[in-house]
Design a protein around this motif. Structure first.
Motif, PDB file in Angstrom:
ATOM      1  N   THR A  81      38.275 -20.609   0.747  1.00  0.00           N
ATOM      2  CA  THR A  81      38.517 -20.237  -0.801  1.00  0.00           C
ATOM      3  C   THR A  81      37.697 -21.392  -1.620  1.00  0.00           C
ATOM      4  OG1 THR A  81      40.580 -21.281  -0.531  1.00  0.00           O
ATOM      5  CG2 THR A  81      40.583 -18.874  -1.026  1.00  0.00           C
ATOM      6  N   THR A  82      37.906 -22.653  -1.270  1.00  0.00           N
ATOM      7  CA  THR A  82      37.136 -23.580  -2.002  1.00  0.00           C
ATOM      8  C   THR A  82      35.771 -23.405  -1.828  1.00  0.00           C
ATOM      9  OG1 THR A  82      37.452 -25.048  -0.057  1.00  0.00           O
ATOM     10  CG2 THR A  82      38.974 -25.482  -1.998  1.00  0.00           C
ATOM     11  N   PHE A  83      35.417 -23.098  -0.920  1.00  0.00           N
ATOM     12  CA  PHE A  83      33.669 -22.612  -0.671  1.00  0.00           C
ATOM     13  C   PHE A  83      33.251 -21.678  -1.622  1.00  0.00           C
ATOM     14  CE2 PHE A  83      29.895 -20.972   1.042  1.00  0.00           C
ATOM     15  CZ  PHE A  83      29.059 -22.022   1.146  1.00  0.00           C
ATOM     16  N   ASN A  84      34.025 -20.662  -1.859  1.00  0.00           N
ATOM     17  CA  ASN A  84      33.703 -19.525  -2.421  1.00  0.00           C
ATOM     18  C   ASN A  84      33.796 -19.792  -3.979  1.00  0.00           C
ATOM     19  OD1 ASN A  84      32.819 -17.669  -0.729  1.00  0.00           O
ATOM     20  ND2 ASN A  84      34.982 -16.946  -0.361  1.00  0.00           N
TER      21      ASN A  84
ATOM     22  N   ASP B 289      37.785 -31.218   3.508  1.00  0.00           N
ATOM     23  CA  ASP B 289      38.232 -30.328   4.559  1.00  0.00           C
ATOM     24  C   ASP B 289      37.195 -30.254   5.570  1.00  0.00           C
ATOM     25  OD1 ASP B 289      40.729 -29.965   3.560  1.00  0.00           O
ATOM     26  OD2 ASP B 289      40.303 -28.218   2.334  1.00  0.00           O
ATOM     27  N   ALA B 290      36.078 -29.825   5.035  1.00  0.00           N
ATOM     28  CA  ALA B 290      35.105 -29.634   6.299  1.00  0.00           C
ATOM     29  C   ALA B 290      34.702 -30.948   7.079  1.00  0.00           C
ATOM     30  CB  ALA B 290      33.782 -29.067   5.434  1.00  0.00           C
ATOM     31  N   PHE B 291      34.928 -32.044   6.299  1.00  0.00           N
ATOM     32  CA  PHE B 291      34.502 -33.358   7.118  1.00  0.00           C
ATOM     33  C   PHE B 291      35.583 -33.448   8.196  1.00  0.00           C
ATOM     34  CE2 PHE B 291      36.097 -37.802   7.257  1.00  0.00           C
ATOM     35  CZ  PHE B 291      35.060 -38.293   7.634  1.00  0.00           C
ATOM     36  N   TRP B 292      36.827 -33.321   7.901  1.00  0.00           N
ATOM     37  CA  TRP B 292      38.009 -33.608   8.834  1.00  0.00           C
ATOM     38  C   TRP B 292      37.503 -32.486  10.139  1.00  0.00           C
ATOM     39  CZ3 TRP B 292      39.602 -37.769   9.940  1.00  0.00           C
ATOM     40  CH2 TRP B 292      39.680 -38.789   8.920  1.00  0.00           C
TER      41      TRP B 292
ATOM     42  N   ASN C  91      39.462 -36.357  -5.539  1.00  0.00           N
ATOM     43  CA  ASN C  91      39.726 -34.881  -6.318  1.00  0.00           C
ATOM     44  C   ASN C  91      40.383 -33.898  -5.180  1.00  0.00           C
ATOM     45  OD1 ASN C  91      38.371 -35.683  -8.683  1.00  0.00           O
ATOM     46  ND2 ASN C  91      36.639 -35.637  -7.677  1.00  0.00           N
ATOM     47  N   TRP C  92      40.268 -34.120  -4.098  1.00  0.00           N
ATOM     48  CA  TRP C  92      41.102 -33.334  -3.190  1.00  0.00           C
ATOM     49  C   TRP C  92      42.466 -33.738  -3.054  1.00  0.00           C
ATOM     50  CZ3 TRP C  92      43.828 -35.232   1.233  1.00  0.00           C
ATOM     51  CH2 TRP C  92      44.256 -34.361   2.249  1.00  0.00           C
ATOM     52  N   GLU C  93      42.869 -35.015  -3.136  1.00  0.00           N
ATOM     53  CA  GLU C  93      44.210 -35.255  -3.331  1.00  0.00           C
ATOM     54  C   GLU C  93      44.916 -34.648  -4.356  1.00  0.00           C
ATOM     55  OE1 GLU C  93      45.009 -39.576  -2.690  1.00  0.00           O
ATOM     56  OE2 GLU C  93      46.575 -39.286  -3.795  1.00  0.00           O
ATOM     57  N   ARG C  94      44.263 -34.972  -5.665  1.00  0.00           N
ATOM     58  CA  ARG C  94      44.644 -34.616  -6.924  1.00  0.00           C
ATOM     59  C   ARG C  94      44.454 -32.973  -7.354  1.00  0.00           C
ATOM     60  NH1 ARG C  94      42.107 -39.409 -10.382  1.00  0.00           N
ATOM     61  NH2 ARG C  94      43.568 -40.794  -9.859  1.00  0.00           N
ATOM     62  N   GLN C  95      43.747 -32.326  -6.375  1.00  0.00           N
ATOM     63  CA  GLN C  95      43.529 -30.925  -6.563  1.00  0.00           C
ATOM     64  C   GLN C  95      42.836 -30.846  -7.965  1.00  0.00           C
ATOM     65  OE1 GLN C  95      46.885 -28.501  -6.192  1.00  0.00           O
ATOM     66  NE2 GLN C  95      45.562 -26.899  -5.859  1.00  0.00           N
ATOM     67  N   GLN C  96      41.746 -31.712  -7.956  1.00  0.00           N
ATOM     68  CA  GLN C  96      41.087 -31.835  -9.443  1.00  0.00           C
ATOM     69  C   GLN C  96      39.504 -31.818  -9.142  1.00  0.00           C
ATOM     70  OE1 GLN C  96      42.393 -35.058 -11.668  1.00  0.00           O
ATOM     71  NE2 GLN C  96      44.423 -33.983 -12.254  1.00  0.00           N
ATOM     72  N   PRO C  97      39.110 -30.517  -8.492  1.00  0.00           N
ATOM     73  CA  PRO C  97      37.701 -30.485  -8.199  1.00  0.00           C
ATOM     74  C   PRO C  97      36.792 -30.391  -9.546  1.00  0.00           C
ATOM     75  CG  PRO C  97      38.567 -28.578  -8.053  1.00  0.00           C
ATOM     76  CD  PRO C  97      39.721 -29.275  -8.465  1.00  0.00           C
TER      77      PRO C  97
END
Lengths: 547, 103
Positions: A484-487, A497-500, A42-48
């Motif tokens: 932004t993704t967190f908010n 992102d947080a993982f890396w 989902n990160w890669e496709r930007q489809q959360p």
């Protein structure tokens, strides 16, 4: 246990572990990252997608659009979302109508995006998350060789675990508390190997058994059952071992379906509390005996394993079969559930996945330390110089291949974010090129350099620095910065992102803690000078305990 | 720490015998054992058990030949076990058609 048996089993542990070392490391490293497979996709496709919204799909529209492009009459269609991602897996059997057109005579499998109603073939759908997931059972090697190899490695891993425990049994408690970081390298590796091996033992045992079962359970373990028990009729066996609701007989009497799949699924979910639809099987599509079977499962908090099923006769929408998920779960269903949940670690949210990931990395360390013990233990004067050099060389190649997986994985994350063409009809080729070529180059370079300290340090440093760039690259390319993704509660994108970010910080700290030169010189001096004395001590200790 | 060589049998055919006895013989014994139970009781439950527990039994049977000093002796034991189990399976399957009709 006699001395002979102790030593013989010790040897089997060493050899089985060595033989599978590289393959097992790849399996565990790629497998650990695969815990976050869905997030990476989902990160890669930007489809959360919102967590636990699997199968919340408008199936009526979706089936209309599939029916418009695919002949469906007389076929069984299975719809499922086994992963947390937007696309639905669609699997279609050959038509039971023997006069059906050619396209309907073969199996079909594709992914359907319910938001855009586009369908994607298996290869069009491949993402980095799926690639790493499939790397962990060598699916890139043509079937069945890759799968079989992974399965055999898992089985030998089980063998190595059991022989390891037997050999270690007498000192299992005392050695657990033994850690001598200032001693010679071999002792450090040994202490780490036994202590971490013991901590990870239940985890590793579960993974060896479930892994072998999931990958070669049907093809190898049940091969004799197919040939001798079912006299070669594998269909009969798979039917016996299936938990699907039996289909009604095919009448070959076409009838247009006027009902609504969405309503049936909603009705199935409303039969019990806290259940969700897991799989929908549409049998005999377009036939008078068309049937819709909905599998529902209890949420994890309610019950670990359970299989509820509701089957509707499509012509009148009546419920023709009903099984409660809270009653007695059929043994086959709970075995399947347990195997998959234990192996995927998907029953406890992100906290459990992080713990599982941690244990996976611990296992990677156990594998590496095992190989390093093997080298150090053979690095003594009684061995010929050539043999000692060859052993060291093998270890350097092993370390180069294994440790370079870290920077290579990060490089492929960056490449996929920065250079992937969304309209590429064969995205897997791009991923293969980036991953395998950079892996090859780094492995060769580190193998030539032949310095374990150097390999370790530079894999960690390059992985960390590139890892820091992953969230930044994602922010620049898509505008989805961590905050932004967190908010916006786009948790899956945030998780990757947080993982890396966290992984990079941790590996960088480890890197700075590595005492430059100390380990290196210790290896160099120990192999020449103070090797003899501690060696003898250890041997006598083993003997004393083993008797 | 490496295993003390004086206890290891370096001859190729001994190692070959032990490994094949465990890997091939062990696998066949595991399968037959479960298949016999499958004929006698609920075959679906036994077969799905074989699918995962089979690996643990197979692993145990792979360790046993290494306890023998002579690998061919291990093969002999495994071969006898295979004959007995195979005969039992064949006998049960061919003389009890009612067991099979229940499939």
């Amino acid at each position: 246990m006699s001395n002979r048996i102790y030593n013989v089993l010790f040897h089997t542990h060493t050899i089985s572990g060595l033989v599978i070392s590289v393959a097992l490391f790849v399996i565990f490293f790629a497998g650990s990252i695969s815990f976050f497979r869905d997030d990476i996709v989902n990160w890669e496709r930007q489809q959360p997608i919102v967590n636990n919204t699997q199968m919340d799909v408008d199936f009526d529209t979706m089936m209309d659009s599939i029916a418009a492009s695919t002949p469906l009459y007389g076929r069984d269609i299975t719809l499922s979302q086994i992963h947390q991602e937007r696309r639905v897996m669609v699997s279609i059997t050959p038509s039971k109508d023997t006069t059906a057109e050619e396209a309907a005579q073969a199996r079909a499998f594709f992914y359907q995006d319910p938001a855009t109603q586009k369908s994607y073939s298996y290869f069009q759908d491949i993402t980095l998350g799926e690639f790493i997931y499939r790397l962990h059972f060598f699916a890139q090697i043509p079937y069945p060789y890759g799968y079989t190899l992974a399965g055999i490695v898992a089985f030998f891993f089980l063998f190595a675990i059991v022989t390891g425990v037997i050999v270690h049994w007498k000192k299992i408690i005392s050695n657990f508390y033994l850690f001598r970081p200032r001693a010679k390298l071999k002792t450090v590796w040994t202490d780490a190997h036994t202590a971490l091996g013991l901590i990870g033992l239940p985890f590793q045992f579960i993974y060896a058994v479930t892994g072998a079962t999931l990958i070669i359970g049907s093809t190898i373990m049940l091969s004799t059952a197919t040939s001798f028990f079912y006299d070669g009729n594998s269909q009969a066996m798979y039917k016996d071992l299936s938990t699907d609701v039996a289909a009604l007989p095919f009448t070959n009497n076409p009838m247009t379906f006027k009902g609504s799949f969405n309503n049936m699924i909603a009705e199935a979910e409303s039969q019990w509390e806290d259940v969700y639809a897991n799989k929908v099987v549409i049998q005999n599509y377009g036939d008078a005996n068309m049937q819709v079977a909905v599998d529902v499962k209890p949420i994890n908090k309610k019950q670990f394993s359970g299989l509820g099923q509701v089957a509707f006769k499509a012509s009148n929408g009546q419920i023709v079969f009903k099984r409660t998920p809270y009653g007695e779960t059929p043994y086959i269903a709970s075995v399947q559930d347990f195997l998959i949940k234990l192996h995927y670690g998907n029953f406890g949210g992100y906290a459990l996945k992080v713990i599982y990931f941690f244990f996976g990395i611990i296992t990677c360390f156990v594998i590496i330390s095992g190989v390093l013990i093997w080298v150090e233990a053979r690095d003594k004067k009684s061995n010929t110089v050539f043999k000692r050099k060859a052993n060291k060389w093998v270890a350097s190649i092993f370390l180069a291949i294994s440790l370079s997986m870290y920077p290579v994985t990060v490089i492929s994350f960056l490449a996929i974010k920065l250079f992937k063409n969304v309209n590429d009809p064969a995205p897997h080729l791009f991923i293969y090129k980036v991953y395998f070529l950079s892996w090859l180059v780094l492995s060769v370079l580190f193998s030539i350099k032949k310095n374990n300290y150097f390999t370790n340090k530079w894999c960690l440093i390059s992985g960390s620095i590139l890892g820091f760039m992953v969230p930044i690259a994602n922010g620049i390319v898509t505008g989805d910065w961590l905050w932004t993704t967190f908010n916006e509660q786009q948790i899956q994108i945030f998780v990757v992102d947080a993982f890396w970010l966290i992984t990079s910080i941790v590996t960088l700290i480890i890197c700075f803690k590595l005492k430059p030169g100390k380990n290196k010189t210790a290896t160099a001096t120990e192999s020449t000078t103070k090797k003899d004395k501690p060696k003898k001590q250890f041997k006598s200790k083993v003997k004393a305990k083993a008797v | 720490m490496p295993a003390n060589k004086k206890y290891l049998n370096p001859s190729f055919h001994q190692r070959f015998a032990k490994i094949t006895a465990g890997f091939i013989g062990g696998f066949l014994i595991t399968s037959l054992l479960f298949l016999i139970f499958a004929l006698l009781t609920d075959h679906v439950a036994i077969l799905i058990t074989l699918k995962f527990a089979g690996f643990i039994v197979w692993c145990t049977l792979m360790i046993l030949p290494f306890l023998f000093e002579n690998g061919w002796k291990a093969w002999a034991f495994y071969f006898i076990a295979l004959l007995v189990l195979g005969a039992t399976f064949y006998f049960l399957k061919s003389t009890s058609p009612e067991l099979l009709s229940a499939l």
